[in-house]
Design an enzyme around this catalytic site. Structure first.
Site, PDB file in Angstrom:
ATOM      1  N   ARG A 193      -3.154   0.106   8.615  1.00 54.25           N
ATOM      2  CA  ARG A 193      -1.581  -0.511   8.092  1.00 54.25           C
ATOM      3  C   ARG A 193      -0.920   0.639   7.897  1.00 54.25           C
ATOM      4  O   ARG A 193      -1.150   1.842   7.904  1.00 54.25           O
ATOM      5  CB  ARG A 193      -1.917  -1.193   6.715  1.00 54.25           C
ATOM      6  CG  ARG A 193      -2.978  -2.266   6.801  1.00 54.25           C
ATOM      7  CD  ARG A 193      -3.112  -2.962   5.263  1.00 54.25           C
ATOM      8  NE  ARG A 193      -4.082  -3.783   5.244  1.00 54.25           N
ATOM      9  CZ  ARG A 193      -5.381  -3.681   5.335  1.00 54.25           C
ATOM     10  NH1 ARG A 193      -6.114  -2.671   5.064  1.00 54.25           N
ATOM     11  NH2 ARG A 193      -6.262  -4.745   5.115  1.00 54.25           N
ATOM     12  N   LYS A 217      -6.445  -1.473   1.002  1.00 51.81           N
ATOM     13  CA  LYS A 217      -6.537  -2.367  -0.151  1.00 51.81           C
ATOM     14  C   LYS A 217      -7.531  -2.292  -1.196  1.00 51.81           C
ATOM     15  O   LYS A 217      -8.616  -2.313  -0.830  1.00 51.81           O
ATOM     16  CB  LYS A 217      -6.041  -3.760   0.076  1.00 51.81           C
ATOM     17  CG  LYS A 217      -4.954  -4.065   0.991  1.00 51.81           C
ATOM     18  CD  LYS A 217      -4.747  -5.453   1.468  1.00 51.81           C
ATOM     19  CE  LYS A 217      -3.462  -5.835   2.267  1.00 51.81           C
ATOM     20  NZ  LYS A 217      -3.199  -7.246   2.430  1.00 51.81           N
ATOM     21  N   HIS A 287       2.866  -3.449  12.052  1.00 48.90           N
ATOM     22  CA  HIS A 287       1.854  -4.314  11.880  1.00 48.90           C
ATOM     23  C   HIS A 287       1.638  -5.145  13.357  1.00 48.90           C
ATOM     24  O   HIS A 287       0.623  -5.485  13.604  1.00 48.90           O
ATOM     25  CB  HIS A 287       2.271  -5.634  10.936  1.00 48.90           C
ATOM     26  CG  HIS A 287       1.009  -6.163  10.111  1.00 48.90           C
ATOM     27  ND1 HIS A 287       0.156  -5.502   9.265  1.00 48.90           N
ATOM     28  CD2 HIS A 287       0.701  -7.372  10.265  1.00 48.90           C
ATOM     29  CE1 HIS A 287      -0.544  -6.356   8.802  1.00 48.90           C
ATOM     30  NE2 HIS A 287      -0.278  -7.543   9.235  1.00 48.90           N
ATOM     31  N   ARG A 290      -0.624  -3.061  14.819  1.00 47.62           N
ATOM     32  CA  ARG A 290      -2.321  -3.289  14.258  1.00 47.62           C
ATOM     33  C   ARG A 290      -2.837  -4.432  15.020  1.00 47.62           C
ATOM     34  O   ARG A 290      -3.876  -4.490  15.433  1.00 47.62           O
ATOM     35  CB  ARG A 290      -1.965  -3.388  12.649  1.00 47.62           C
ATOM     36  CG  ARG A 290      -3.171  -3.715  12.020  1.00 47.62           C
ATOM     37  CD  ARG A 290      -3.049  -3.690  10.767  1.00 47.62           C
ATOM     38  NE  ARG A 290      -3.775  -4.583   9.760  1.00 47.62           N
ATOM     39  CZ  ARG A 290      -5.052  -4.214   9.337  1.00 47.62           C
ATOM     40  NH1 ARG A 290      -5.371  -2.748   9.719  1.00 47.62           N
ATOM     41  NH2 ARG A 290      -5.835  -4.794   8.456  1.00 47.62           N
ATOM     42  N   HIS A 313     -10.683  -5.258   6.808  1.00 48.45           N
ATOM     43  CA  HIS A 313     -10.465  -6.963   6.465  1.00 48.45           C
ATOM     44  C   HIS A 313     -11.841  -7.128   5.507  1.00 48.45           C
ATOM     45  O   HIS A 313     -13.138  -6.845   5.934  1.00 48.45           O
ATOM     46  CB  HIS A 313     -10.790  -7.866   7.266  1.00 48.45           C
ATOM     47  CG  HIS A 313      -9.212  -7.968   8.294  1.00 48.45           C
ATOM     48  ND1 HIS A 313      -9.300  -8.489   9.668  1.00 48.45           N
ATOM     49  CD2 HIS A 313      -7.997  -7.474   7.890  1.00 48.45           C
ATOM     50  CE1 HIS A 313      -7.906  -8.400   9.711  1.00 48.45           C
ATOM     51  NE2 HIS A 313      -7.258  -7.818   8.969  1.00 48.45           N
ATOM     52  N   TYR A 322      -7.712 -13.047  15.684  1.00 48.62           N
ATOM     53  CA  TYR A 322      -7.399 -12.146  16.875  1.00 48.62           C
ATOM     54  C   TYR A 322      -8.160 -12.907  17.904  1.00 48.62           C
ATOM     55  O   TYR A 322      -7.947 -12.739  19.255  1.00 48.62           O
ATOM     56  CB  TYR A 322      -7.966 -10.924  16.636  1.00 48.62           C
ATOM     57  CG  TYR A 322      -6.822  -9.993  15.624  1.00 48.62           C
ATOM     58  CD1 TYR A 322      -5.556  -9.932  15.871  1.00 48.62           C
ATOM     59  CD2 TYR A 322      -7.445  -9.929  14.483  1.00 48.62           C
ATOM     60  CE1 TYR A 322      -4.818  -9.297  14.875  1.00 48.62           C
ATOM     61  CE2 TYR A 322      -6.629  -9.176  13.407  1.00 48.62           C
ATOM     62  CZ  TYR A 322      -5.104  -9.059  13.523  1.00 48.62           C
ATOM     63  OH  TYR A 322      -4.502  -8.401  12.840  1.00 48.62           O
TER      64      TYR A 322
END
Length: 341
Positions: A193, A217, A287, A290, A313, A322
């Site tokens: 990110r 995150k 993004h 990414r 993730h 994806y």
């Protein structure tokens, strides 16, 4: 401060003290205990203030009076005012997260949000670049397509230090494309990110193993490999570029802005967009790079769980989108090439 932020602050101040205190305590919990980003905390607070403003209008002035009927009424009102399905899903998630926390903290006798349903958010397939387009983008700085940083007064660096004249001279100007090149290479090579890229320190790069340490995150740490082109870009930046831009407020930051502080993610987004435009590519963001990195990994045969780990993730469901992109590309190729498509 944006108009939306000012509106939220005004509604927050108008709430009854008990509700206002609950919002503040939950925000502190998200920030200090859950280690959520400032952006995430702001989104939760905005949703909660909106919920409590609606609750007060319904006559609910104490947290103990919050029930499922109030939550459903709030979402229904959001829907009638034109909120998108994705927004409704996010706001319902905010309400459920608050309700669960308030129940654990003893502020609610029951977890009233546990039964709150929300519309399934429509997930659009992310826009991705072809491999040759991604290569053209990351090679932009090498071809001396060098968009400049936005004015420091518009986008101050993290520390807001005054601009050092030494960094605006020839050496500093020559360092900018080196910085831009390593930014683009890392974004595409690793799929991190933009906030993670800008948060990298010099010590987070393991040159021997060609791996960077990333804090994602929730403060989750992961190691992400990168390739030889990114290593060359890193070597050039650390040897020639960073020393020309470093200043008193640089600290250990790997990527630096015009003032010598840590590169601002907003600036990084503008850099990516400017190089994409200069290369004649579709509008692209970090993004988007990414998305492109993840798609190209899967199309190249990478394991889905390996891509999940690389992207950071928490759920495999986030990575599976994806595979949909790859299928759509396969269908497009089929329709174009097969005589009986």
């Amino acid at each position: 401060m944006s108009r939306s932020d000012r509106s939220t602050r005004a509604m927050h101040q108008a709430l009854p003290p008990a509700l206002r205190e609950a919002v503040d305590d939950f925000a502190e919990h998200l920030s200090r205990v859950r280690n959520r980003s400032t952006h995430t905390v702001r989104a939760y607070v905005t949703d909660l203030v909106s919920l409590f403003d609606h609750a007060v209008r319904m006559g609910c002035v104490d947290l103990a009076e919050l029930d499922l009927l109030v939550l459903r009424s709030w979402l229904a009102r959001q829907r009638t005012t034109g909120a998108a399905r994705t927004s409704l899903a996010r706001r319902a998630a905010s309400a459920r997260a608050f309700s669960a926390w308030a129940h654990r903290a003893g502020l609610l006798s029951t977890d009233v949000g546990a039964a709150l349903a929300s519309p399934r958010a429509h997930r659009e397939l992310p826009s991705v670049l072809r491999a040759d387009q991604a290569a053209a983008l990351v090679d932009g700085p090498t071809r001396r397509i060098t968009p400049t940083d936005p004015p420091p007064t518009d986008l101050p660096d993290t520390h807001g230090a005054p601009t050092d004249p030494a960094r605006t001279g020839p050496a500093g100007e020559a360092a900018v494309p080196l910085r831009d090149r390593v930014l683009l290479e890392l974004l595409y090579a690793t799929g991190v990110r933009v906030s993670e890229a800008c948060g990298l320190d010099v010590g987070d790069v393991d040159h021997g193993r060609r791996v960077i340490r990333v804090f994602g995150k929730g403060g989750r740490e992961r190691s992400v490999p990168y390739g030889v082109p990114a290593q060359r870009a890193l070597d050039d930046w650390l040897r020639q570029g960073r020393p020309a831009m470093v200043g008193a407020h640089s600290g250990d930051a790997l990527l630096l802005g015009a003032r010598g502080g840590r590169l601002n993610p907003t600036t990084a987004r503008q850099i990516v967009g400017a190089y994409a435009e200069a290369a004649g590519l579709p509008r692209t963001s970090p993004h988007g790079l990414r998305h492109s990195a993840a798609t190209h990994l899967l199309e190249g045969g990478a394991d889905l769980r390996a891509v999940q780990e690389l992207l950071g993730h928490s759920s495999l469901a986030s990575t599976q989108i994806y595979t949909h992109v790859s299928v759509e590309r396969l269908r497009a190729a089929y329709r174009q090439a097969h005589p009986r498509a």
